[in-house]
Design an enzyme around this catalytic site. Structure first.
Site, PDB file in Angstrom:
ATOM      1  N   ALA A  63       0.862  -1.172   0.000  1.00  0.00           N
ATOM      2  CA  ALA A  63       0.000   0.000   0.000  1.00  0.00           C
ATOM      3  C   ALA A  63       0.904   1.229   0.000  1.00  0.00           C
ATOM      4  O   ALA A  63       2.052   1.162   0.440  1.00  0.00           O
ATOM      5  CB  ALA A  63      -0.903  -0.025   1.217  1.00  0.00           C
ATOM      6  N   GLU A 131       4.428  -5.091   7.703  1.00  0.00           N
ATOM      7  CA  GLU A 131       3.591  -4.105   8.392  1.00  0.00           C
ATOM      8  C   GLU A 131       3.981  -3.846   9.834  1.00  0.00           C
ATOM      9  O   GLU A 131       3.931  -2.695  10.294  1.00  0.00           O
ATOM     10  CB  GLU A 131       2.103  -4.529   8.337  1.00  0.00           C
ATOM     11  CG  GLU A 131       1.458  -4.322   6.973  1.00  0.00           C
ATOM     12  CD  GLU A 131       1.654  -5.495   6.023  1.00  0.00           C
ATOM     13  OE1 GLU A 131       2.489  -6.371   6.327  1.00  0.00           O
ATOM     14  OE2 GLU A 131       0.984  -5.540   4.992  1.00  0.00           O
TER      15      GLU A 131
HETATM   16  N1  DAK Z   1       4.562   3.168  -0.957  1.00  0.00           N
HETATM   17  C1  DAK Z   1       4.914   4.295  -1.570  1.00  0.00           C
HETATM   18  N2  DAK Z   1       6.017   4.431  -2.318  1.00  0.00           N
HETATM   19  C2  DAK Z   1       6.795   3.355  -2.429  1.00  0.00           C
HETATM   20  C3  DAK Z   1       6.501   2.129  -1.804  1.00  0.00           C
HETATM   21  C4  DAK Z   1       5.300   2.050  -1.017  1.00  0.00           C
HETATM   22  N3  DAK Z   1       4.894   0.931  -0.425  1.00  0.00           N
HETATM   23  N4  DAK Z   1       7.487   1.258  -2.083  1.00  0.00           N
HETATM   24  C5  DAK Z   1       8.353   1.908  -2.864  1.00  0.00           C
HETATM   25  N5  DAK Z   1       7.944   3.170  -3.089  1.00  0.00           N
HETATM   26  C6  DAK Z   1       8.620   4.208  -3.869  1.00  0.00           C
HETATM   27  C7  DAK Z   1       9.807   4.761  -3.111  1.00  0.00           C
HETATM   28  O1  DAK Z   1       9.408   5.744  -2.200  1.00  0.00           O
HETATM   29  C8  DAK Z   1      10.638   5.338  -4.254  1.00  0.00           C
HETATM   30  O2  DAK Z   1      10.053   6.555  -4.647  1.00  0.00           O
HETATM   31  P1  DAK Z   1      11.006   7.834  -5.048  1.00  0.00           P
HETATM   32  O3  DAK Z   1      11.855   8.060  -3.866  1.00  0.00           O
HETATM   33  O4  DAK Z   1      11.774   7.347  -6.247  1.00  0.00           O
HETATM   34  O5  DAK Z   1      10.023   8.923  -5.348  1.00  0.00           O
HETATM   35  C9  DAK Z   1      10.387   4.342  -5.371  1.00  0.00           C
HETATM   36  O6  DAK Z   1       9.183   3.636  -5.039  1.00  0.00           O
HETATM   37  C10 DAK Z   1      11.497   3.316  -5.508  1.00  0.00           C
HETATM   38  O7  DAK Z   1      11.689   2.730  -4.251  1.00  0.00           O
HETATM   39  P2  DAK Z   1      13.114   2.603  -3.558  1.00  0.00           P
HETATM   40  O8  DAK Z   1      14.007   3.724  -3.976  1.00  0.00           O
HETATM   41  O9  DAK Z   1      12.883   2.402  -2.111  1.00  0.00           O
HETATM   42  O10 DAK Z   1      13.659   1.268  -4.233  1.00  0.00           O
HETATM   43  P3  DAK Z   1      14.683   0.220  -3.620  1.00  0.00           P
HETATM   44  O11 DAK Z   1      15.015  -0.715  -4.711  1.00  0.00           O
HETATM   45  O12 DAK Z   1      15.776   0.878  -2.890  1.00  0.00           O
HETATM   46  O13 DAK Z   1      13.805  -0.586  -2.523  1.00  0.00           O
HETATM   47  C11 DAK Z   1      11.866  -1.730  -1.682  1.00  0.00           C
HETATM   48  C12 DAK Z   1      12.722  -1.346  -2.927  1.00  0.00           C
HETATM   49  C13 DAK Z   1      10.601  -2.434  -2.186  1.00  0.00           C
HETATM   50  C14 DAK Z   1      12.674  -2.723  -0.811  1.00  0.00           C
HETATM   51  C15 DAK Z   1      11.543  -0.472  -0.877  1.00  0.00           C
HETATM   52  O14 DAK Z   1      10.980   0.489  -1.769  1.00  0.00           O
HETATM   53  C16 DAK Z   1      10.568  -0.706   0.214  1.00  0.00           C
HETATM   54  O15 DAK Z   1      10.911  -1.257   1.270  1.00  0.00           O
HETATM   55  N6  DAK Z   1       9.303  -0.292  -0.003  1.00  0.00           N
HETATM   56  C17 DAK Z   1       8.277  -0.385   1.001  1.00  0.00           C
HETATM   57  C18 DAK Z   1       7.815  -1.794   1.146  1.00  0.00           C
HETATM   58  C19 DAK Z   1       6.784  -1.923   2.218  1.00  0.00           C
HETATM   59  O16 DAK Z   1       7.059  -1.719   3.416  1.00  0.00           O
HETATM   60  N7  DAK Z   1       5.579  -2.271   1.807  1.00  0.00           N
HETATM   61  C20 DAK Z   1       4.488  -2.533   2.721  1.00  0.00           C
HETATM   62  C21 DAK Z   1       3.696  -1.298   2.832  1.00  0.00           C
HETATM   63  S1  DAK Z   1       2.520  -1.443   4.121  1.00  0.00           S
HETATM   64  C22 DAK Z   1      -4.760  -1.216   5.522  1.00  0.00           C
HETATM   65  C23 DAK Z   1      -4.729  -2.245   4.677  1.00  0.00           C
HETATM   66  C24 DAK Z   1      -3.553  -2.616   4.096  1.00  0.00           C
HETATM   67  C25 DAK Z   1      -2.405  -1.954   4.357  1.00  0.00           C
HETATM   68  C26 DAK Z   1      -2.465  -0.920   5.193  1.00  0.00           C
HETATM   69  C27 DAK Z   1      -3.618  -0.530   5.779  1.00  0.00           C
HETATM   70  N8  DAK Z   1      -5.976  -0.845   6.197  1.00  0.00           N
HETATM   71  C28 DAK Z   1      -6.979  -1.886   6.400  1.00  0.00           C
HETATM   72  C29 DAK Z   1      -6.177   0.478   6.624  1.00  0.00           C
HETATM   73  C30 DAK Z   1      -1.190  -2.368   3.725  1.00  0.00           C
HETATM   74  C31 DAK Z   1      -0.023  -1.927   4.159  1.00  0.00           C
HETATM   75  C32 DAK Z   1       1.193  -2.084   3.386  1.00  0.00           C
HETATM   76  O17 DAK Z   1       1.214  -2.589   2.292  1.00  0.00           O
END
Ligand code: DAK
Length: 261
Positions: A63, A131
């Site tokens: 997300a 998360e």
């Molecule tokens: N959200 C927003 N932007 C993201 C993103 C994300 N999840 N993942 C990556 N990006 C963006 C980065 O900010 C970056 O943007 P710029 O800086 O270029 O503008 C671009 O994508 C490239 O990312 P990185 O520079 O970080 O790339 P790397 O190769 O260095 O790293 C990575 C890749 C996938 C390891 C890293 O980007 C990363 O850790 N991303 C976050 C992964 C993550 O934690 N995902 C889980 C998100 S929490 C809910 C229901 C569901 C949810 C929540 C609430 N409710 C019921 C209310 C779900 C929650 C989630 O999914």
């Protein structure tokens, strides 16, 4: 549509989440567009869907953390409902959906893949539920679907530790059915989808319903669900044709496509 591509090839539709700059992270607009795309699928013509992400790096990196970071409780609830509604729509979609996981499938991305019927992935795929490191629980069904797919013990380990796993481990624990070199992934998804699309559509749909609905109830009730859906196939043109073709001793005859009737 800004963030979703939809393409139909024969009886197979491919939905691509196309927000490559943010690694295809799910913001409200992506979720709205995915919802609208599913609503627009022509179920008379399309018999199997493939879901993938744009680019070589990511399926869906979760997300959108930027959008979520400023949500109030009420907005968080609305965002969660939007995601859950579309994920459930995918899970209960009348035709099968194959997730072709081409890279990161983290958080909501892993949950999105788990809402599909079948997961195959590229060698560079990475799965995880990070998360708890962000101060939240998996919110798009992760605690429920991961436990059902890989068992409670492995799901708890992945969720509590927030540790990502690579494609080979995802294969070993049963989270994906197969791993392919990245350049072969979509062709393999297309091949599997084409194979599914050749089978009798009403029977395939009923199998999906029977498996999904049966898993939610005890075995006695599940068997009744199966009986009903089994019976439902009889008197269809496809059942009559499929069985008649088998019984026909003329080996020269070529099987006609099923009619979805
Ligand atoms: N959200 C927003 N932007 C993201 C993103 C994300 N999840 N993942 C990556 N990006 C963006 C980065 O900010 C970056 O943007 P710029 O800086 O270029 O503008 C671009 O994508 C490239 O990312 P990185 O520079 O970080 O790339 P790397 O190769 O260095 O790293 C990575 C890749 C996938 C390891 C890293 O980007 C990363 O850790 N991303 C976050 C992964 C993550 O934690 N995902 C889980 C998100 S929490 C809910 C229901 C569901 C949810 C929540 C609430 N409710 C019921 C209310 C779900 C929650 C989630 O999914």
């Amino acid at each position: 549509m800004d963030f979703i591509l939809y393409e139909v090839n024969g009886a197979v539709g491919t939905i691509t989440i196309n927000r490559e700059k943010a690694l295809n992270a799910l913001n409200s607009q992506v979720l709205d567009e995915l919802n609208a795309t599913l609503d627009a699928v022509d179920l008379d013509a399309v018999r199997c869907l493939i879901l993938t992400g744009a680019g070589a790096k990511s399926f869906v990196a979760g997300a959108d953390i930027g959008e979520m970071s400023t949500l109030t409780k009420a907005e968080g609830e609305a965002f969660g409902k939007k995601g859950n509604d579309v994920f459930r729509k995918l899970e209960t979609f009348p035709i099968p959906v194959i997730a072709a996981v081409n890279g990161f499938a983290l958080g909501g991305g892993c949950e999105l893949a788990m809402s599909c019927d079948i997961r195959i992935c590229a060698e560079n795929a990475v799965f995880g539920q990070p998360e708890v490191g962000l101060g939240i629980t998996p919110g798009f069904g992760g605690t429920q679907r991961l436990a059902r797919l890989v068992g409670a013990g492995m799901a708890k380990q992945m969720i509590y530790t927030a540790r990502n796993i690579k494609a080979d481990e995802a294969l070993r624990i049963g989270l994906v059915n197969a791993v392919y070199p990245a350049e072969e992934l979509l062709a393999q998804a297309q091949k599997m989808a084409g194979g599914i699309a050749k089978n009798a559509p009403i029977a395939v749909r009923n199998c999906k319903k029977a498996i999904n609905e049966g898993l939610d109830v005890d075995m006695d009730k599940a068997i009744v669900i199966e009986e009903k859906l089994f019976g439902d196939c009889f008197e269809t043109e496809d059942q009559k044709y499929g069985m008649a073709f088998f019984l026909d001793k003329n080996k020269e005859k070529v099987k006609e496509p099923f009619q979805n009737k």
